[in-house]
Design a protein around this motif. Structure first.
Motif, PDB file in Angstrom:
ATOM      1  N   TYR A 253       0.727  -1.074   0.018  1.00  0.00           N
ATOM      2  CA  TYR A 253       0.116   0.331  -0.203  1.00  0.00           C
ATOM      3  C   TYR A 253       0.927   1.569   0.045  1.00  0.00           C
ATOM      4  O   TYR A 253       0.593   2.455  -0.636  1.00  0.00           O
ATOM      5  CB  TYR A 253      -0.908  -0.035   1.530  1.00  0.00           C
ATOM      6  CG  TYR A 253      -2.161  -0.429   0.620  1.00  0.00           C
ATOM      7  CD1 TYR A 253      -3.139   0.423   0.288  1.00  0.00           C
ATOM      8  CD2 TYR A 253      -2.197  -1.907   1.427  1.00  0.00           C
ATOM      9  CE1 TYR A 253      -4.516  -0.473  -0.540  1.00  0.00           C
ATOM     10  CE2 TYR A 253      -3.764  -2.833   0.454  1.00  0.00           C
ATOM     11  CZ  TYR A 253      -4.312  -1.730   0.178  1.00  0.00           C
ATOM     12  OH  TYR A 253      -5.903  -2.268  -0.173  1.00  0.00           O
ATOM     13  N   LEU A 254       2.301   1.178   0.713  1.00  0.00           N
ATOM     14  CA  LEU A 254       2.644   2.450   0.315  1.00  0.00           C
ATOM     15  C   LEU A 254       3.118   2.595  -0.992  1.00  0.00           C
ATOM     16  O   LEU A 254       3.632   4.162  -1.068  1.00  0.00           O
ATOM     17  CB  LEU A 254       3.941   2.213   1.731  1.00  0.00           C
ATOM     18  CG  LEU A 254       3.730   2.637   2.865  1.00  0.00           C
ATOM     19  CD1 LEU A 254       4.774   2.433   3.801  1.00  0.00           C
ATOM     20  CD2 LEU A 254       2.708   3.374   3.219  1.00  0.00           C
ATOM     21  N   GLY A 255       3.981   1.906  -1.125  1.00  0.00           N
ATOM     22  CA  GLY A 255       4.199   1.154  -2.809  1.00  0.00           C
ATOM     23  C   GLY A 255       2.977   1.708  -3.795  1.00  0.00           C
ATOM     24  O   GLY A 255       2.941   3.454  -3.846  1.00  0.00           O
ATOM     25  N   ALA A 256       1.839   1.796  -3.333  1.00  0.00           N
ATOM     26  CA  ALA A 256       0.771   1.997  -4.040  1.00  0.00           C
ATOM     27  C   ALA A 256       0.876   3.665  -3.926  1.00  0.00           C
ATOM     28  O   ALA A 256       0.479   4.122  -4.872  1.00  0.00           O
ATOM     29  CB  ALA A 256      -0.437   1.205  -3.397  1.00  0.00           C
ATOM     30  N   LEU A 258       3.053   5.906  -2.937  1.00  0.00           N
ATOM     31  CA  LEU A 258       3.566   6.843  -3.719  1.00  0.00           C
ATOM     32  C   LEU A 258       3.806   7.217  -5.648  1.00  0.00           C
ATOM     33  O   LEU A 258       3.512   7.775  -6.060  1.00  0.00           O
ATOM     34  CB  LEU A 258       4.975   6.552  -3.521  1.00  0.00           C
ATOM     35  CG  LEU A 258       6.212   7.206  -4.158  1.00  0.00           C
ATOM     36  CD1 LEU A 258       6.419   9.260  -4.079  1.00  0.00           C
ATOM     37  CD2 LEU A 258       8.251   6.241  -3.998  1.00  0.00           C
ATOM     38  N   PHE A 259       3.178   5.786  -6.195  1.00  0.00           N
ATOM     39  CA  PHE A 259       2.670   5.814  -7.151  1.00  0.00           C
ATOM     40  C   PHE A 259       1.433   6.523  -7.423  1.00  0.00           C
ATOM     41  O   PHE A 259       1.457   7.300  -8.856  1.00  0.00           O
ATOM     42  CB  PHE A 259       2.568   3.834  -7.720  1.00  0.00           C
ATOM     43  CG  PHE A 259       1.435   3.784  -9.220  1.00  0.00           C
ATOM     44  CD1 PHE A 259       2.536   4.186 -10.521  1.00  0.00           C
ATOM     45  CD2 PHE A 259       0.330   3.509  -9.037  1.00  0.00           C
ATOM     46  CE1 PHE A 259       1.917   4.194 -11.892  1.00  0.00           C
ATOM     47  CE2 PHE A 259      -0.213   3.595 -10.544  1.00  0.00           C
ATOM     48  CZ  PHE A 259       1.026   3.870 -11.735  1.00  0.00           C
ATOM     49  N   ILE A 260       0.337   6.139  -6.895  1.00  0.00           N
ATOM     50  CA  ILE A 260      -1.117   7.344  -6.890  1.00  0.00           C
ATOM     51  C   ILE A 260      -0.364   8.662  -7.048  1.00  0.00           C
ATOM     52  O   ILE A 260      -1.092   8.851  -8.161  1.00  0.00           O
ATOM     53  CB  ILE A 260      -2.323   6.572  -5.787  1.00  0.00           C
ATOM     54  CG1 ILE A 260      -2.659   5.462  -6.017  1.00  0.00           C
ATOM     55  CG2 ILE A 260      -3.389   7.648  -5.642  1.00  0.00           C
ATOM     56  CD1 ILE A 260      -3.263   4.992  -5.088  1.00  0.00           C
ATOM     57  N   ALA A 261      -0.124   8.986  -6.410  1.00  0.00           N
ATOM     58  CA  ALA A 261       1.072  10.574  -5.892  1.00  0.00           C
ATOM     59  C   ALA A 261       1.494  10.916  -7.320  1.00  0.00           C
ATOM     60  O   ALA A 261       1.045  11.897  -7.393  1.00  0.00           O
ATOM     61  CB  ALA A 261       1.364  10.330  -5.214  1.00  0.00           C
ATOM     62  N   ALA A 262       2.328   9.991  -7.658  1.00  0.00           N
ATOM     63  CA  ALA A 262       3.071   9.985  -8.609  1.00  0.00           C
ATOM     64  C   ALA A 262       1.919  10.746  -9.934  1.00  0.00           C
ATOM     65  O   ALA A 262       1.960  11.401 -10.929  1.00  0.00           O
ATOM     66  CB  ALA A 262       3.887   8.855  -8.930  1.00  0.00           C
ATOM     67  N   ILE A 324       5.455  -3.757  -7.649  1.00  0.00           N
ATOM     68  CA  ILE A 324       3.960  -4.331  -7.122  1.00  0.00           C
ATOM     69  C   ILE A 324       4.883  -6.604  -7.604  1.00  0.00           C
ATOM     70  O   ILE A 324       3.631  -6.270  -6.945  1.00  0.00           O
ATOM     71  CB  ILE A 324       3.202  -3.742  -7.365  1.00  0.00           C
ATOM     72  CG1 ILE A 324       1.647  -4.397  -7.287  1.00  0.00           C
ATOM     73  CG2 ILE A 324       3.053  -4.171  -9.636  1.00  0.00           C
ATOM     74  CD1 ILE A 324       0.439  -4.031  -7.592  1.00  0.00           C
ATOM     75  N   ARG A 325       4.985  -5.754  -8.655  1.00  0.00           N
ATOM     76  CA  ARG A 325       5.573  -8.044  -9.139  1.00  0.00           C
ATOM     77  C   ARG A 325       6.647  -7.921  -7.754  1.00  0.00           C
ATOM     78  O   ARG A 325       6.019  -9.322  -7.894  1.00  0.00           O
ATOM     79  CB  ARG A 325       6.008  -8.006 -10.817  1.00  0.00           C
ATOM     80  CG  ARG A 325       5.171  -7.760 -11.106  1.00  0.00           C
ATOM     81  CD  ARG A 325       5.869  -8.039 -12.805  1.00  0.00           C
ATOM     82  NE  ARG A 325       5.192  -7.586 -14.327  1.00  0.00           N
ATOM     83  CZ  ARG A 325       5.018  -7.214 -15.587  1.00  0.00           C
ATOM     84  NH1 ARG A 325       6.464  -6.762 -15.435  1.00  0.00           N
ATOM     85  NH2 ARG A 325       3.982  -7.080 -16.280  1.00  0.00           N
ATOM     86  N   PHE A 339      15.182   1.714  -5.660  1.00  0.00           N
ATOM     87  CA  PHE A 339      15.927   2.359  -6.285  1.00  0.00           C
ATOM     88  C   PHE A 339      14.433   2.769  -7.197  1.00  0.00           C
ATOM     89  O   PHE A 339      14.359   4.363  -8.102  1.00  0.00           O
ATOM     90  CB  PHE A 339      16.666   1.357  -7.753  1.00  0.00           C
ATOM     91  CG  PHE A 339      17.640   1.046  -6.644  1.00  0.00           C
ATOM     92  CD1 PHE A 339      18.692   2.705  -7.117  1.00  0.00           C
ATOM     93  CD2 PHE A 339      18.176   0.006  -6.729  1.00  0.00           C
ATOM     94  CE1 PHE A 339      20.084   2.520  -6.500  1.00  0.00           C
ATOM     95  CE2 PHE A 339      19.425   0.319  -6.266  1.00  0.00           C
ATOM     96  CZ  PHE A 339      20.648   1.571  -5.901  1.00  0.00           C
ATOM     97  N   GLU A 340      13.503   1.489  -7.767  1.00  0.00           N
ATOM     98  CA  GLU A 340      12.258   2.079  -7.973  1.00  0.00           C
ATOM     99  C   GLU A 340      11.284   3.122  -7.343  1.00  0.00           C
ATOM    100  O   GLU A 340      11.038   4.208  -8.420  1.00  0.00           O
ATOM    101  CB  GLU A 340      11.603   1.056  -7.869  1.00  0.00           C
ATOM    102  CG  GLU A 340      11.694   0.281  -8.981  1.00  0.00           C
ATOM    103  CD  GLU A 340      13.169  -0.876  -9.120  1.00  0.00           C
ATOM    104  OE1 GLU A 340      13.250  -0.882  -7.472  1.00  0.00           O
ATOM    105  OE2 GLU A 340      13.604  -1.238 -10.264  1.00  0.00           O
ATOM    106  N   LEU A 341      11.639   2.702  -5.796  1.00  0.00           N
ATOM    107  CA  LEU A 341      10.718   3.819  -5.114  1.00  0.00           C
ATOM    108  C   LEU A 341      11.695   5.083  -5.319  1.00  0.00           C
ATOM    109  O   LEU A 341      10.622   6.629  -5.141  1.00  0.00           O
ATOM    110  CB  LEU A 341      10.838   3.343  -3.621  1.00  0.00           C
ATOM    111  CG  LEU A 341      10.034   2.808  -2.940  1.00  0.00           C
ATOM    112  CD1 LEU A 341      10.828   1.951  -1.748  1.00  0.00           C
ATOM    113  CD2 LEU A 341       8.502   2.691  -3.202  1.00  0.00           C
ATOM    114  N   GLY A 342      12.883   5.433  -5.218  1.00  0.00           N
ATOM    115  CA  GLY A 342      13.255   6.541  -5.856  1.00  0.00           C
ATOM    116  C   GLY A 342      13.362   7.286  -6.853  1.00  0.00           C
ATOM    117  O   GLY A 342      12.833   8.855  -6.424  1.00  0.00           O
ATOM    118  N   LYS A 343      12.850   6.640  -8.209  1.00  0.00           N
ATOM    119  CA  LYS A 343      12.586   7.452  -9.518  1.00  0.00           C
ATOM    120  C   LYS A 343      11.320   7.613  -9.269  1.00  0.00           C
ATOM    121  O   LYS A 343      10.170   9.561  -9.701  1.00  0.00           O
ATOM    122  CB  LYS A 343      12.794   6.103  -9.807  1.00  0.00           C
ATOM    123  CG  LYS A 343      14.256   5.900 -10.836  1.00  0.00           C
ATOM    124  CD  LYS A 343      14.624   4.637 -11.679  1.00  0.00           C
ATOM    125  CE  LYS A 343      15.406   4.249 -11.549  1.00  0.00           C
ATOM    126  NZ  LYS A 343      15.489   2.544 -12.622  1.00  0.00           N
TER     127      LYS A 343
END
Lengths: 364, 316
Positions: A253-256, A258-262, A324-325, A339-343
């Motif tokens: 959910y945390l990853g999601a 960040l992705f949603i915000a981006a 997510i994968r 790295f992905e989170l950073g990008k």
């Protein structure tokens, strides 16, 4: 805390308006559900029943057995016989057959000597996956071992493709990102444009609401909607396709988030450029299509040209697909995905900065 | 006399066209100041520059002591703006719209309750509080918009053609509300293209093609008009129009009921005699008299006579 009050006022207004817009509410739930069902069942790299035409010039017992073996694999379906070369090409051209197999008159000699190709397989190049089918057919053992044609087991083709279940497992997490990209970008890209189009913006920007308050207030409700959609997709994926989450749900959910915000910030940037909702949706599509095609959702990322890989770095989905994968399928942690989170964070900050810089509390 | 708005050589260009071509303004406090002008005369552009929505191409503006657009953010807290097009949210109810505007202006909970109750009573919104703004009539929308624009007790109200598409009774009530606001010290700048509304303003600027064509109190403007008004009665109108079209000095002909109203340049020697002579052929029995100018005459004189002296004016 006046700023917080104004931000909350904008967010509350947005939620209220959304709640009154029944079609949009329907889309929030409907898009993920329909897409998941459609893609989950339809996107299947396990190819079956490809329309085939066979031109048997040998008309021997071996050639008939070859045709029979091909039919057993189930990869090829509805095998037709063509009488002439012209008829074969005609069927291909009309799309009635996607693969053509030509068995030459001297097929037995060719197999025995092994110096020339025994069979000729013609593939409809307009459908990319079929080339793999052809490759699979070409590697059928019975073509290389003429003495033991009975050993030609259809199972051997299946190895070249994912078993049915694995396809769904790959699709569901990736689809989560695709669906969020579509809905998040389209919703936010129209959020500010809608106020502009309806004439509300002229009033809104003469109030003390600041650009940051307005943007944050507009985005917040959609962050919530994005999380609801994520939940819906993962739940449907689990129930319908048995895709279990190997990693931590909270980290997912945390990853999601960040992705949603981006994705939202990208939509917001579009919103500051577009003058009408129509333009905004067109511009979102310009971002959505490459996201689907270039993010590694459809085709293997490493298989793309270097330039395309660089372009794909701009797309939030490229990085989220990895995240997510990793979490859902491989049980990776967020630390593995730093790295992905950073990008993603860089994309978020850049887009928000651009959007804020572009939006003026003015009409000119 | 304290001043709410000062503008010097204020101008704004869109592409090659000057929407506002350099105007000077001094709007006194606690009065109703009117912008009268045809469509495209620069009324909206000027108002938008005053509230910082548009940056002037040239010139300076000071609103409530703050230069615009530099300090527009400060001014916006003291300013209420009613846009030409209804700009509240049609999918929100009357009460929700008012609540949102209150919160955006940072009013506290108690203040919000009190202000909304007061505006609802004052502008007769109580019966439609739960109705969505999109379903309101023209008059109701306008009352809601005025209520919303005054929630934070602004010192200055900018109203851009507020009575467009509003019935006469609602317009009368609306103007009563404006005078009540002025009575409590609010400065109001209102643009209109209705003569009767212009007449009710304390002061008036007639805008034409981005310039101030005339400025002053309505009755002074009528008295000091730069034209002579002649009224003609008991005639055959078609014949009279034909006869007058040949008279070079005639700037404008307008029919009012069974009379013709003719504008001639200020300083025309014996205008009544000139007209009578022109009418001698077709209408020998015409009744011709010099009359006092109305605001409409002022408007016509200010917007049409300037720079068009060489071209005979057709009737409006």
């Amino acid at each position: 805390m006046k700023w917080l009050e104004r931000l909350a006022a904008v967010a509350a207004k947005e939620v209220r308006q959304l709640a009154r817009d029944r079609i949009t509410i329907g889309l929030i739930v409907g898009i993920p559900a329909i897409q998941l069902l459609l893609y989950g069942y339809a996107i299947n790299f396990d190819v079956r029943g490809v329309q085939t035409v066979v031109l048997d010039q040998a008309r021997s017992s071996l050639s008939r057995r070859l045709v029979g073996d091909l039919g057993v694999t189930q990869v090829l379906g509805g095998i037709r016989q063509a009488r002439t070369d012209a008829e074969l090409h005609e069927l291909m051209r009309q799309g009635d057959a996607n693969i053509a197999i030509v068995i030459p008159a001297d097929v037995e000699r060719r197999i025995a000597q092994g110096d020339r190709a025994a069979l000729q397989i013609l593939v409809d190049g307009s459908q990319p996956v079929l080339e793999n089918v052809a490759a699979g057919l070409a590697s059928l053992p019975f073509l290389r071992r003429p003495g033991r044609p009975a050993a030609a087991r259809p199972v051997e083709i299946m190895v070249a493709y994912n078993p049915e279940r694995r396809t769904a497992v790959q699709i569901v997490p990736a689809l989560c990102g695709v669906i969020l990209t579509m809905t998040m970008m389209v919703f936010t890209s129209t959020a500010i444009v809608r106020e502009r189009e309806r004439g509300n913006l002229e009033l809104l920007i003469t109030t003390p609401v600041s650009t940051a308050e307005l943007m944050a207030g507009k985005l917040l409700p959609y962050v919530g909607i994005g999380l609801i959609q994520t939940t819906l997709i993962l739940a449907l994926g689990y129930w319908l396709f048995g895709v279990a989450i190997q990693g931590s749900l909270i980290e997912l959910y945390l990853g999601a988030l960040l992705f949603i915000a981006a994705s939202l910030s990208m939509g917001l940037l579009i919103s500051t450029v577009a003058q009408t909702q129509f333009q905004a949706i067109q511009m979102s599509l310009v971002m959505v299509l490459p996201s689907i095609l270039m993010s590694g959702f459809m085709f293997p990322f490493e298989g793309m040209p270097k330039a395309a890989q660089w372009i794909a770095q701009v797309l939030p989905l490229t990085h989220f697909n990895e995240i997510i994968r990793g979490i859902v399928l491989r049980g990776a942690s967020l630390a593995d995905m730093r790295f992905e989170l950073g990008k993603l964070s860089v994309i978020l900050i850049l887009m928000l900065t651009f959007a804020m810089a572009r939006f003026r509390k003015r009409l000119d | 006399m304290s001043v709410a708005i000062t503008a010097r050589d204020l101008a704004r260009r869109f592409g090659a066209k000057w929407a506002v071509a350099g105007i000077d303004l001094d709007v006194p406090r606690a009065q109703i100041y009117g912008f009268l002008g045809p469509n495209g005369s620069g009324k909206s552009t000027t108002i938008r520059m005053l509230c910082g929505l548009l940056v002037p191409t040239r010139g300076t503006v000071t609103v409530l002591g703050h230069p615009a657009p530099k300090e527009s953010e400060v001014v916006r807290r003291k300013l209420g703006y009613m846009t030409q097009r209804f700009s509240l949210w049609e999918d929100l109810t009357v009460r929700e719209n008012l609540e949102f505007m209150c919160r955006v202006y940072g009013l506290g909970r108690a203040a919000i309750r009190e202000r909304i109750a007061d505006r609802m009573r004052r502008y007769d919104l109580e019966g439609i509080a739960a109705q969505r703004a999109g379903t309101l009539s023209g008059g109701q929308r306008q009352r809601l918009a005025l209520g919303a624009a005054t929630l934070h007790d602004p010192e200055l109200l900018l109203l851009d053609e507020p009575t467009n598409a509003v019935d006469p009774q609602s317009r009368r009530d609306f103007w009563e509300s404006l005078f009540e606001l002025v009575g409590r010290g609010t400065t109001i700048l209102v643009s209109t293209h209705y003569m009767d509304e212009a007449e009710r303003c304390h002061r008036l600027a007639i805008l034409d093609a981005g310039r101030v064509a005339a400025e002053g109190e309505p009755k002074d403007l009528a008295r000091d008009i730069d034209a002579v008004v002649v009224e003609i009665g008991e005639i055959d109108f078609a014949a009279a129009r034909r006869s007058l079209a040949g008279v070079g000095a005639v700037r404008s002909i307008a029919q009012l009921g069974n009379r013709l109203r003719v504008l001639l340049p200020h300083g025309t020697a014996e205008p009544a005699r000139l007209i009578r002579a022109a009418l001698a052929d077709g209408n020998p029995g015409a009744r011709v008299e010099l009359v006092g100018a109305s605001l409409e005459d002022v408007f016509v004189a200010a917007t049409r006579l300037r720079g068009e002296a060489a071209r005979p004016e057709r009737a409006a």
